[in-house]
Design an enzyme around this catalytic site. Structure first.
Site, mmCIF file in Angstrom:
data_model
loop_
_atom_site.group_PDB
_atom_site.id
_atom_site.type_symbol
_atom_site.label_atom_id
_atom_site.label_comp_id
_atom_site.label_asym_id
_atom_site.label_seq_id
_atom_site.Cartn_x
_atom_site.Cartn_y
_atom_site.Cartn_z
ATOM 1 N N CYS A 64 0.871 -1.175 0.000
ATOM 2 C CA CYS A 64 0.000 0.000 0.000
ATOM 3 C C CYS A 64 0.913 1.231 0.000
ATOM 4 O O CYS A 64 2.047 1.163 -0.465
ATOM 5 C CB CYS A 64 -0.938 -0.032 1.201
ATOM 6 N N TYR A 65 0.429 2.339 0.512
ATOM 7 C CA TYR A 65 1.238 3.562 0.541
ATOM 8 C C TYR A 65 2.378 3.490 1.555
ATOM 9 O O TYR A 65 3.525 3.727 1.223
ATOM 10 C CB TYR A 65 0.362 4.778 0.881
#
Length: 105
Positions: A64-65
């Site tokens: 993810c981020y």
């Protein structure tokens, strides 16, 4: 029931080089601006296709981020029958700094 594990980018890079699959759960625009080499951009829109086509016996890395949202996503995939699921600590933001040679745009 399987459980995911958290790993650092070095461990993840070794797994990518050995053929592990990568599911990137960031939005499409973020994925398009850069992602782990060979990563699949996984979203709610293509989740069912992914579940039907992916090999549940192949190691799966979830990105993810920053490494936070990937943890519940990794557990979800483990609950769906994937044997070996990993969340990448630091997410793509950490990956791009630590593993720049394994990024594509």
């Amino acid at each position: 029931m399987s459980e995911y594990k958290c790993i650092d980018s070095q461990q993840a890079a070794e797994m990518v080089n050995q053929g592990a699959a990568v599911a990137d759960i960031r939005d499409a625009a973020s994925y398009a601006s850069g992602h782990i080499t060979g990563a699949y951009n996984l979203s709610n829109d293509n989740l069912q296709d992914f579940l039907q086509q992916a090999d549940p016996d192949q190691p799966l890395l979830v990105c993810c981020y920053h490494g936070i949202s990937s943890q519940p996503a990794a557990q979800f995939l483990a609950d769906k029958g994937f044997d070996e699921v990993y969340s990448i600590n630091g997410g793509f933001e950490g990956w791009r700094v630590e593993q720049p040679t394994l990024c594509e745009q």
